[in-house]
Design a protein around this motif. Structure first.
Motif, PDB file in Angstrom:
ATOM      1  N   GLY A  65     -37.138   8.480 149.755  1.00  0.00           N
ATOM      2  CA  GLY A  65     -38.245   7.897 150.500  1.00  0.00           C
ATOM      3  C   GLY A  65     -39.422   7.581 149.607  1.00  0.00           C
ATOM      4  O   GLY A  65     -39.282   7.387 148.402  1.00  0.00           O
ATOM      5  N   GLU A  66     -40.595   7.531 150.200  1.00  0.00           N
ATOM      6  CA  GLU A  66     -41.813   7.210 149.452  1.00  0.00           C
ATOM      7  C   GLU A  66     -42.993   7.984 150.022  1.00  0.00           C
ATOM      8  O   GLU A  66     -43.006   8.356 151.201  1.00  0.00           O
ATOM      9  N   ARG A  67     -43.952   8.249 149.178  1.00  0.00           N
ATOM     10  CA  ARG A  67     -45.189   8.898 149.618  1.00  0.00           C
ATOM     11  C   ARG A  67     -46.295   7.852 149.662  1.00  0.00           C
ATOM     12  O   ARG A  67     -46.516   7.115 148.703  1.00  0.00           O
ATOM     13  N   ARG A  68     -46.973   7.806 150.804  1.00  0.00           N
ATOM     14  CA  ARG A  68     -48.038   6.835 150.998  1.00  0.00           C
ATOM     15  C   ARG A  68     -49.382   7.527 151.205  1.00  0.00           C
ATOM     16  O   ARG A  68     -49.463   8.585 151.820  1.00  0.00           O
ATOM     17  N   ARG A  69     -50.415   6.894 150.692  1.00  0.00           N
ATOM     18  CA  ARG A  69     -51.782   7.309 150.993  1.00  0.00           C
ATOM     19  C   ARG A  69     -52.327   6.366 152.058  1.00  0.00           C
ATOM     20  O   ARG A  69     -52.270   5.147 151.903  1.00  0.00           O
ATOM     21  N   VAL A  70     -52.851   6.935 153.133  1.00  0.00           N
ATOM     22  CA  VAL A  70     -53.298   6.138 154.279  1.00  0.00           C
ATOM     23  C   VAL A  70     -54.713   6.576 154.662  1.00  0.00           C
ATOM     24  O   VAL A  70     -55.012   7.772 154.700  1.00  0.00           O
ATOM     25  N   TRP A  71     -55.575   5.606 154.930  1.00  0.00           N
ATOM     26  CA  TRP A  71     -56.935   5.931 155.365  1.00  0.00           C
ATOM     27  C   TRP A  71     -56.898   6.910 156.538  1.00  0.00           C
ATOM     28  O   TRP A  71     -56.056   6.803 157.439  1.00  0.00           O
ATOM     29  N   ALA A  72     -57.840   7.837 156.542  1.00  0.00           N
ATOM     30  CA  ALA A  72     -57.956   8.797 157.640  1.00  0.00           C
ATOM     31  C   ALA A  72     -59.429   8.918 158.015  1.00  0.00           C
ATOM     32  O   ALA A  72     -60.306   8.360 157.364  1.00  0.00           O
ATOM     33  N   SER A  73     -59.696   9.667 159.059  1.00  0.00           N
ATOM     34  CA  SER A  73     -61.061   9.763 159.584  1.00  0.00           C
ATOM     35  C   SER A  73     -61.403  11.197 159.942  1.00  0.00           C
ATOM     36  O   SER A  73     -60.641  11.882 160.631  1.00  0.00           O
ATOM     37  N   CYS A  74     -62.566  11.645 159.482  1.00  0.00           N
ATOM     38  CA  CYS A  74     -63.036  12.990 159.824  1.00  0.00           C
ATOM     39  C   CYS A  74     -63.435  13.091 161.291  1.00  0.00           C
ATOM     40  O   CYS A  74     -63.714  14.183 161.786  1.00  0.00           O
ATOM     41  N   GLN A  75     -63.452  11.963 162.009  1.00  0.00           N
ATOM     42  CA  GLN A  75     -63.861  11.971 163.419  1.00  0.00           C
ATOM     43  C   GLN A  75     -62.688  12.162 164.376  1.00  0.00           C
ATOM     44  O   GLN A  75     -62.895  12.450 165.551  1.00  0.00           O
ATOM     45  N   VAL A  76     -61.450  11.974 163.914  1.00  0.00           N
ATOM     46  CA  VAL A  76     -60.318  11.977 164.833  1.00  0.00           C
ATOM     47  C   VAL A  76     -59.756  13.376 165.025  1.00  0.00           C
ATOM     48  O   VAL A  76     -59.906  14.258 164.171  1.00  0.00           O
ATOM     49  N   ASN A  77     -59.084  13.569 166.150  1.00  0.00           N
ATOM     50  CA  ASN A  77     -58.445  14.842 166.437  1.00  0.00           C
ATOM     51  C   ASN A  77     -57.373  15.141 165.391  1.00  0.00           C
ATOM     52  O   ASN A  77     -56.598  14.268 165.016  1.00  0.00           O
ATOM     53  N   GLY A  78     -57.322  16.373 164.953  1.00  0.00           N
ATOM     54  CA  GLY A  78     -56.270  16.804 164.048  1.00  0.00           C
ATOM     55  C   GLY A  78     -56.582  16.687 162.580  1.00  0.00           C
ATOM     56  O   GLY A  78     -55.829  17.197 161.743  1.00  0.00           O
ATOM     57  N   TYR A  79     -57.700  16.041 162.224  1.00  0.00           N
ATOM     58  CA  TYR A  79     -57.959  15.820 160.803  1.00  0.00           C
ATOM     59  C   TYR A  79     -58.158  17.140 160.039  1.00  0.00           C
ATOM     60  O   TYR A  79     -57.726  17.265 158.896  1.00  0.00           O
ATOM     61  N   THR A  80     -58.785  18.113 160.666  1.00  0.00           N
ATOM     62  CA  THR A  80     -59.038  19.381 159.961  1.00  0.00           C
ATOM     63  C   THR A  80     -58.075  20.493 160.380  1.00  0.00           C
ATOM     64  O   THR A  80     -58.320  21.661 160.094  1.00  0.00           O
ATOM     65  N   ASP A  81     -56.982  20.131 161.059  1.00  0.00           N
ATOM     66  CA  ASP A  81     -56.018  21.159 161.472  1.00  0.00           C
ATOM     67  C   ASP A  81     -55.384  21.836 160.264  1.00  0.00           C
ATOM     68  O   ASP A  81     -55.052  21.190 159.268  1.00  0.00           O
ATOM     69  N   MET A  82     -55.213  23.139 160.366  1.00  0.00           N
ATOM     70  CA  MET A  82     -54.599  23.910 159.293  1.00  0.00           C
ATOM     71  C   MET A  82     -53.426  24.712 159.841  1.00  0.00           C
ATOM     72  O   MET A  82     -53.227  24.807 161.052  1.00  0.00           O
ATOM     73  N   ALA A  83     -52.649  25.279 158.927  1.00  0.00           N
ATOM     74  CA  ALA A  83     -51.536  26.133 159.334  1.00  0.00           C
ATOM     75  C   ALA A  83     -52.058  27.264 160.204  1.00  0.00           C
ATOM     76  O   ALA A  83     -53.101  27.858 159.926  1.00  0.00           O
ATOM     77  N   GLY A  84     -51.317  27.564 161.269  1.00  0.00           N
ATOM     78  CA  GLY A  84     -51.746  28.606 162.192  1.00  0.00           C
ATOM     79  C   GLY A  84     -52.607  28.086 163.327  1.00  0.00           C
ATOM     80  O   GLY A  84     -53.015  28.847 164.202  1.00  0.00           O
ATOM     81  N   GLY A  85     -52.895  26.759 163.311  1.00  0.00           N
ATOM     82  CA  GLY A  85     -53.653  26.169 164.407  1.00  0.00           C
ATOM     83  C   GLY A  85     -55.163  26.222 164.249  1.00  0.00           C
ATOM     84  O   GLY A  85     -55.898  25.822 165.150  1.00  0.00           O
ATOM     85  N   HIS A  86     -55.657  26.711 163.099  1.00  0.00           N
ATOM     86  CA  HIS A  86     -57.107  26.780 162.894  1.00  0.00           C
ATOM     87  C   HIS A  86     -57.686  25.394 162.691  1.00  0.00           C
ATOM     88  O   HIS A  86     -57.085  24.546 162.035  1.00  0.00           O
ATOM     89  N   LYS A  87     -58.894  25.152 163.258  1.00  0.00           N
ATOM     90  CA  LYS A  87     -59.591  23.880 163.090  1.00  0.00           C
ATOM     91  C   LYS A  87     -61.013  24.160 162.621  1.00  0.00           C
ATOM     92  O   LYS A  87     -61.691  25.037 163.154  1.00  0.00           O
TER      93      LYS A  87
END
Length: 336
Positions: A254-276
């Protein structure tokens, strides 16, 4: 420095010469691609003549998508090897506004001088030269004057369009040679930059991290819908996420892609264990605002925000970044 005044047709000949060495990008009007079918959108695209360049409207997206593609394949992988993706090796000539050229400095700070060098950004950046487009009047929602980004002199060339004449000022010897302009009659070209915006901002001198306890952020938890559009149109936002794409015919390749993301959207700061880190939308707005006008300046000595106003232009909930900045003074009084 070399100043030239020429007819549009003659400038198209200059562009034709430059196109032999550079891929030329500029704000361009796309008919029928606006919010509705009978509206247009202005964004960056490859141009061949001056008639394609949009001088009278602000682009909805910035120059950023040329230097930092929305989706970029970094490398390909198989069961046994990794191969870096080839990149466009062509030189870039980018037409942009003064505020956007100041934004390039912000990207350079983050991607090249932040303790490491991002090789993917660096390859595009090293091949780019910039032509600044003069602004005689302010566009809607701009507050570049208060942010100190309305003027600049660190460009390779400057262009201003007046009726059927083009004023072109070249600082870069390489561009001068590429365009074959040395034999033309020269004159003095004075750059025209906007000196007044209808929108004003005042960043309080006493601003500090106590602002996180203000109640003002609750408003944005109610209003913001976490679409991330403000981040995507911003010329200085740099957040991205990674995507590993596995091919259907061989799930180990496969391939690894870098894609624009946003600090405003849900899930951006999600971490292992469900911490946000920032669960509600007011906290995300607080993070964005403080990063643009406090944290970045504390480290680098100047604000990250360049006052282009695109975030205000694009927000479907009519949230104004400039209004938010102007509320910070009262918010500091509140927490004090």
């Amino acid at each position: 420095m070399m100043g030239l005044i020429m007819a549009r047709a003659n400038f198209n000949e200059v562009l034709e010469e430059l196109a032999k060495k550079y891929v030329i990008y500029a704000p361009k009007k796309y008919e029928g691609e606006g919010t509705f079918s009978d509206t247009h959108r202005v964004r960056y695209g490859e141009i061949k003549c001056i008639e394609e360049i949009e001088f009278n409207e602000k682009s909805s997206f910035s120059y950023k998508e040329v230097l930092l593609p929305i989706t970029q394949t970094l490398f390909f992988f198989t069961e046994t090897e990794v191969k870096e993706a080839s990149m466009n090796e062509q030189n870039l000539l980018i037409f942009l506004r003064s505020c956007d050229l100041h934004a390039v400095r912000r990207l350079d700070e983050i991607y090249l001088r932040n303790g490491f060098e991002d090789i993917y950004y660096k390859k595009f950046r090293e091949k780019a030269k910039f032509v600044v487009m003069g602004c005689e009047k302010s566009f809607n929602n701009c507050f570049c004057v208060d942010m100190g980004t309305n003027t600049c002199d660190h460009y390779e060339a400057y262009i201003h369009l007046a009726e059927d004449q083009v004023a072109f000022d070249i600082k870069c010897e390489e561009l001068l040679s590429d365009a074959k302009l040395k034999a033309m009659e020269t004159t003095e070209v004075t750059p025209k930059f906007v000196t007044e915006n209808p929108v004003h901002v005042e960043i309080p001198e006493k601003l500090d991290l106590r602002i996180i306890y203000s109640d003002m952020w609750e408003e944005y938890s109610e209003r913001c819908i976490a679409c991330g559009r403000c981040n995507f149109v911003c010329p200085t936002c740099t957040c991205f996420t990674m995507q590993d794409i596995f091919y259907q015919d061989n799930h180990k390749c496969g391939e690894r892609r870098r894609v624009w993301a946003s600090c405003q959207v849900n899930g951006y700061t999600d971490m292992a264990g469900g911490h946000k880190f920032r669960e509600n939308k007011g906290q995300r707005m607080r993070f964005k605002v403080m990063h643009k006008i406090y944290d970045f300046k504390k480290r680098n000595g100047y604000h990250m925000c360049v006052g282009c106003g695109r975030c205000d232009d694009v927000c479907p909930e009519y949230i104004s970044f400039s209004n938010c900045i102007n509320k910070l003074g009262k918010a500091m009084d509140e927490v004090e």
